[in-house]
Design a protein around this motif. Structure first.
Motif, short mmCIF file in Angstrom:
data_model
loop_
_atom_site.label_atom_id
_atom_site.label_comp_id
_atom_site.label_asym_id
_atom_site.label_seq_id
_atom_site.Cartn_x
_atom_site.Cartn_y
_atom_site.Cartn_z
N ILE A 82 0.80 -1.13 -0.07
CA ILE A 82 0.03 -0.04 0.14
C ILE A 82 1.01 1.29 0.06
O ILE A 82 1.72 1.29 0.75
CB ILE A 82 -0.91 0.07 1.28
CG1 ILE A 82 -1.75 -1.26 1.20
CG2 ILE A 82 -1.65 1.20 1.30
CD1 ILE A 82 -2.58 -1.44 2.52
N ARG A 83 0.69 1.99 -1.02
CA ARG A 83 1.51 3.06 -1.33
C ARG A 83 0.80 4.46 -0.64
O ARG A 83 -0.21 4.54 -0.50
CB ARG A 83 2.11 3.46 -2.62
CG ARG A 83 2.89 2.28 -2.93
CD ARG A 83 3.54 2.25 -4.57
NE ARG A 83 4.23 1.07 -4.85
CZ ARG A 83 5.42 1.11 -4.28
NH1 ARG A 83 6.17 2.07 -3.85
NH2 ARG A 83 6.11 0.02 -4.65
N ASP A 84 1.80 5.36 -0.41
CA ASP A 84 0.89 6.74 0.03
C ASP A 84 0.52 7.30 -1.12
O ASP A 84 0.56 7.31 -2.37
CB ASP A 84 2.09 7.62 0.43
CG ASP A 84 1.62 9.10 1.02
OD1 ASP A 84 1.74 10.09 0.10
OD2 ASP A 84 1.48 8.91 2.09
N GLN A 85 -0.99 7.73 -0.81
CA GLN A 85 -1.70 8.32 -1.73
C GLN A 85 -1.26 9.50 -2.55
O GLN A 85 -1.30 9.71 -3.68
CB GLN A 85 -3.18 8.66 -1.34
CG GLN A 85 -3.99 7.28 -0.89
CD GLN A 85 -5.24 7.29 -0.53
OE1 GLN A 85 -5.79 8.59 -0.42
NE2 GLN A 85 -5.90 6.17 -0.07
N VAL A 86 -0.69 10.41 -1.68
CA VAL A 86 -0.08 11.53 -2.48
C VAL A 86 1.47 11.38 -3.05
O VAL A 86 1.90 11.79 -4.13
CB VAL A 86 0.36 12.78 -1.22
CG1 VAL A 86 1.07 13.83 -1.81
CG2 VAL A 86 -0.95 12.93 -0.35
N ASN A 87 2.19 10.62 -2.36
CA ASN A 87 3.57 10.14 -3.09
C ASN A 87 3.66 8.55 -3.24
O ASN A 87 4.15 8.02 -2.23
CB ASN A 87 4.50 10.85 -2.01
CG ASN A 87 6.01 10.38 -2.66
OD1 ASN A 87 6.40 9.93 -3.71
ND2 ASN A 87 7.26 11.02 -2.23
N PRO A 88 3.21 8.27 -4.45
CA PRO A 88 3.38 6.64 -4.58
C PRO A 88 4.74 6.05 -4.40
O PRO A 88 5.14 4.94 -4.22
CB PRO A 88 2.70 6.51 -6.03
CG PRO A 88 3.20 7.97 -6.60
CD PRO A 88 3.18 8.96 -5.65
N SER A 109 9.27 3.29 4.08
CA SER A 109 10.37 3.82 2.97
C SER A 109 11.49 4.64 4.00
O SER A 109 12.52 4.91 3.18
CB SER A 109 9.91 4.79 1.80
OG SER A 109 9.09 3.91 1.02
N ASP A 110 11.23 4.81 5.14
CA ASP A 110 12.36 5.49 5.84
C ASP A 110 13.13 4.15 6.68
O ASP A 110 14.10 4.79 7.17
CB ASP A 110 11.76 6.43 7.00
CG ASP A 110 10.87 7.55 6.66
OD1 ASP A 110 9.88 7.82 7.01
OD2 ASP A 110 11.58 8.18 5.78
N VAL A 111 12.61 3.12 6.21
CA VAL A 111 13.43 1.84 6.78
C VAL A 111 14.49 1.66 5.72
O VAL A 111 14.11 1.61 4.47
CB VAL A 111 12.61 0.99 7.18
CG1 VAL A 111 13.36 -0.25 7.58
CG2 VAL A 111 11.73 1.17 8.26
N GLU A 112 15.76 1.32 5.77
CA GLU A 112 16.54 0.75 4.91
C GLU A 112 16.78 -0.65 5.19
O GLU A 112 16.97 -1.23 6.11
CB GLU A 112 17.97 1.56 4.83
CG GLU A 112 17.81 3.19 4.45
CD GLU A 112 18.81 3.82 4.15
OE1 GLU A 112 18.91 4.96 4.06
OE2 GLU A 112 20.04 3.24 4.65
#
Lengths: 542, 356
Positions: B102-108, B302-305
């Protein structure tokens, strides 16, 4: 030769096998025997840093305490001295509280592997690697040993992480005592570089030669080592050795450890707003301080009628290019879609024409390839990781790294041309700034304009569309190599090139066993690949 | 050993549990016939057995595990190509583990959530026939409260490709209940694969065939370009070569065996345990994992690497998951004979599940 601190260092390091075999005496280690009359029976740990210690030096509890590593804290400093594999397994199982290491993994590597099934004279060379981790975390203990539970002379080599000094510490049990061979930073001490464990742990970190799929010679999801081959060993006689984990998991653990150590190392080298020893870091871009082995993911002989893909990293340094690619800020990768495919018939023809076989140390020879096809050297993960970290920390620009990589790009592992560029990186420390190393490097190269290698670099650096040019050249190269691989004579040339590169790899002490790579019956000489995909004699090494 | 419902969820009891055990037993019987059929005309017998019938007490556990990320998308020069391809189509998620993101709706480019499942469609087929209320309840709990039974059925039968399990546009809804995007990811196929692989095999020169690639080419029990099929088969085969006969341990299913967090860098002082939850299955039989940063943390996945790469694809997490099938091995009264490689699954009229 590699350059270390401006001093050429011969890669012919002392034999790792000799140093760590069961019956090695102090003399073989290059150490004087303990002085007569000195009672060392109470010492829990002896310093045997080859190149620094002239004799095994007993370490007192204060010095041992200063190591801060996961092994001495849990064992030696508590007066617990495990001398066998069983002692270690049970000692670690008995840990509790904050010291507990609940996640244990065991891995098996055996170069003799499947060849032994059809040829019992082929040495198995089975070794086990154990790792122990705190819950949900990286391993803090790595053990290299053999499947022998109670033999006090069997191989026991430990690498333990220290959170105190953020390095790995290297230990070995020999002659009834534990010895400390140094820590990760010892690998960069001129006196010790390339000696003892650092003949293969060259950069002070973790090493797994066959780090990527198909993890040649390891028990893995690609190829299991039949348990029948372990008959006669202690495998299966202890719960810790009742099942083997796949090398695909060890890859993850080793890579995590290499990244962690690299981050620590660069932090140590960039303290006080300076890059200390810039060439120590830059050599990972220009040189192959080490190498890994990679292969096609099809077993030998390859199935008829189905083309298979050769590892891209044999032809291009795809991993380092990708590290650069990520930081170029481009929407289209500079890397081409590279898939070099060969027909099994052509491959088998090349194997036959060059009389490729796998030879054990006892002279047993099995015609054909190793378990997997086309096991060849590639750029070492530890080299790529340092470059990646340098880019991330902006010690040099992606553009500079790209231009260096483009020099002789068709020879991704060892390139004397790229190696020659190391001298343009400063020797002395440099104050940190944006892309710190760019300016001094460029100044030095430009002062040497007119020389062939420097001009090749400058032709890239001065190109306003270096990204487009790199993308174009790499794509053209990929196409040329694909074309070469589509012909029978072309595959013979590629396999000959592979053998030439394996010859260079075999000169490294990392190459412990004769059967690690396949080899031609006759010396193929030295070969290199041009940027247009032709394979020509290599004058650099003749 | 108990043959509870998958994952030891406790949702099957009484007659429903008995019905599930009967279903599993039928799968095992099918497996036994598959094994017999593999050697028909050469040897009589099967070294795949039905533990629900024979009830052997003295058995050894044999865990067989592999990487969840598909082999076919692995080892590409640019791993992003593989991650992207695997995320985009459930059909390529062929290692007995499927996932959606599930991606961010503003920034995919920002990943909010990733859901992984190893639950096989066989169980949900069973529920549709035996307890549709439970079926709907599970969907409403784990996918969407608006699910209706009619949404899940097609032509009177349960449909894996219903809009809540497989909307066909991965990521648009981030909905998944169980596997089935790849039609080979079934429990029945796993049983049949194992059964076919039980036969010690020899080549034309009488030499034993033990390697993963060679064995799957010989016995044709699955797709060689997978981590799972060749390895499962080779491990099963080794057990039988060592004098055993094999079956599946209970609760029967495919499970997440472990997660490797060694190369994760998690911001905000958070721990791995903070970023995932096991929403179906007990600790030993994890079937559904949901990765998401804690609410209010201010971070996204996406802040996790992982390995120095921000998580942009579920495939990056899949590379760190290991999937497991748990076999059991009992001493066999007689050693399984070796058979040559002309064994081909001939079937016996029914539509049977295969991994090919």
């Amino acid at each position: 030769m590699i350059f270390w601190g401006g001093v050429a260092v011969d890669v012919q390091f002392p034999s790792r096998q000799g140093l760590f075999s069961d019956r090695t005496t102090h003399e073989t280690l290059g150490l004087s025997p303990p002085a007569a009359g000195v009672d060392q029976s109470d010492a829990l740990l002896f310093s045997t840093v080859i190149g620094i210690d002239t004799e095994p030096r007993p370490m007192d509890s204060s010095e041992i305490n200063g190591l801060g590593d996961a092994f001495t804290k849990r064992f030696l400093l508590k007066g617990i001295v495990p001398l066998t594999l069983r002692d270690l397994l049970e000692g670690i199982d008995a840990l509790d509280g904050d010291e507990v290491l609940p996640d244990r993994r065991v891995f098996l590597v055996a170069e003799g592997g499947r060849h032994r099934l059809s040829n019992p004279a082929f040495p198995l060379n089975a070794r086990l690697v154990f790792t122990w981790s705190p819950a949900f975390s990286r391993p803090v203990l790595f053990l290299s040993t053999v499947p022998s539970l109670d033999d006090q002379t069997a191989l026991l080599q430990l690498v333990a992480w220290s959170e105190s000094d953020t390095t790995f510490h290297f230990f070995e049990r020999r002659e009834g005592r534990w010895t400390w061979a140094g820590n990760s930073m010892t690998a960069f001490d001129d006196r010790a570089r390339g000696k003892g464990p650092f003949d293969s742990h060259i950069n002070g970190g973790l090493v797994m030669k066959e780090l990527k799929a198909p993890w040649a010679h390891w028990h893995s999801q690609s190829s299991s080592i039949p348990f029948e081959l372990l008959d006669g060993t202690d495998f299966g006689k202890h719960p810790a050795m009742s099942a083997i984990d796949g090398a695909e998991l060890l890859e993850n653990l080793v890579k995590a450890g290499v990244r962690h150590w690299t981050r620590s190392r660069i932090a140590k080298r960039t303290q006080n707003n300076q890059i200390a020893l810039p060439r120590e870091l830059a050599q990972h871009l220009t040189h192959a301080t080490s190498a890994n082995l990679v292969g096609a993911t099809v077993s030998y002989p390859p199935p008829q009628g189905e083309e298979f893909t050769l590892p891209a990293s044999f032809f291009l340094d795809v991993d380092t290019f990708r590290a650069v690619d990520k930081r170029l800020g481009v929407t289209t990768s500079i890397l081409p879609t590279i898939a070099i495919e060969v027909s099994p018939e052509d491959y088998l023809g090349a194997i036959g024409e060059l009389d490729i076989g796998v030879v054990a140390a006892n002279g047993t020879r099995v015609p054909g390839d190793t378990t997997f096809c086309f096991v060849v050297p590639e750029r070492a993960f530890e080299d790529v990781t340092v470059v990646d970290r340098m880019l991330r920390d902006e010690l040099l620009s992606a553009r500079l790294a790209l231009c260096i990589l483009m020099v002789d790009f068709s020879n991704p592992v060892r390139s004397p041309q790229r190696e020659a560029l190391l001298r343009h990186f400063p020797q002395a420390q440099v104050a940190l700034s944006a892309a710190t190393l760019d300016a001094p490097f460029l100044a030095s190269v430009q002062a040497n304009a007119g020389a062939p290698i420097e001009d090749e670099f400058l032709s890239y650096w001065n190109d306003p569309d270096i990204v487009g040019r790199a993308r174009s050249e790499l794509a053209s190269f990929s196409g040329a190599v694909s074309q070469l691989a589509s012909t029978s004579p072309g595959v013979v040339e590629i396999v000959r090139l592979a053998e030439a590169r394996r010859n260079l790899f075999r000169k490294r002490k990392l190459n412990e066993f004769s059967s690690t790579t396949a080899r031609a019956a006759e010396d193929v000489g030295f070969w290199r690949m041009t940027k247009t995909g032709e394979i020509v004699p290599d004058d650099n090494f003749s | 050993m108990e043959y509870n419902g998958p994952g030891n969820t406790g949702e099957l009891t009484g007659p429903l549990l008995t019905a599930w055990q009967d279903t599993v037993s039928a799968m095992f019987e099918t497996g036994r016939r598959v094994a017999e059929d593999e050697a028909r005309g050469q040897v009589n017998g099967s070294w795949f057995y039905n533990q629900l019938v024979e009830r052997i007490d003295d058995v050894a556990i044999a865990d067989i595990s592999w990487t969840a990320f598909p082999k076919r998308q692995s080892n590409l020069p640019n791993p992003v190509d593989g991650w992207r391809a695997a995320d985009m189509r459930r059909a390529v998620q062929e290692e007995y583990c499927e996932w959606v993101v599930i991606r961010d709706q503003v920034n995919p480019n920002v990943l909010r959530k990733a859901i992984f499942t190893t639950e096989a469609p066989d169980y949900y087929d069973f529920l549709a026939s035996n307890d549709p209320d439970l079926l709907v309840a599970l969907y409403r709990k784990h996918v969407n409260p608006a699910v209706e039974l009619d949404d899940l059925m097609q032509g009177g039968s349960y449909s894996d490709f219903n809009k809540w399990n497989h909307p066909g546009v991965n990521g648009a809804d981030g909905t998944i209940m169980h596997m089935g995007g790849n039609t080979a990811n079934t429990l029945g196929a796993a049983v049949n694969l194992s059964a076919q692989a039980t036969w010690p095999s020899i080549d034309g020169n009488g030499n034993p065939i033990t390697g993963e690639q060679e064995l799957i080419a010989c016995r044709r029990f699955g797709d060689r370009v997978r981590h799972s099929d060749p390895f499962i088969g080779a491990q099963i085969n080794q057990l039988v070569r060592s004098g055993k006969k094999v079956s599946f341990a209970g609760p029967v299913g495919l499970y997440v065996d472990s997660m490797d967090f060694a190369d994760f860098d998690i911001p905000g002082g958070l721990n791995p345990q903070d970023i995932f939850s096991v929403t179906r299955g007990d600790d030993e039989h994890m079937m559904r994992l949901e990765f998401e940063m804690p609410s209010g943390s201010g971070f996204s996945l996406s802040d996790v690497e992982i390995g120095g790469e921000p998580i942009a694809f579920g495939g990056q997490i899949a590379e760190k998951l290991r999937i497991r099938v748990r076999g059991i091995a009992a001493d066999s009264d007689e050693q399984a004979p070796s058979i040559p490689c002309d064994g081909r699954f001939r079937g016996f009229g029914a539509v049977l599940q295969s991994r090919g």
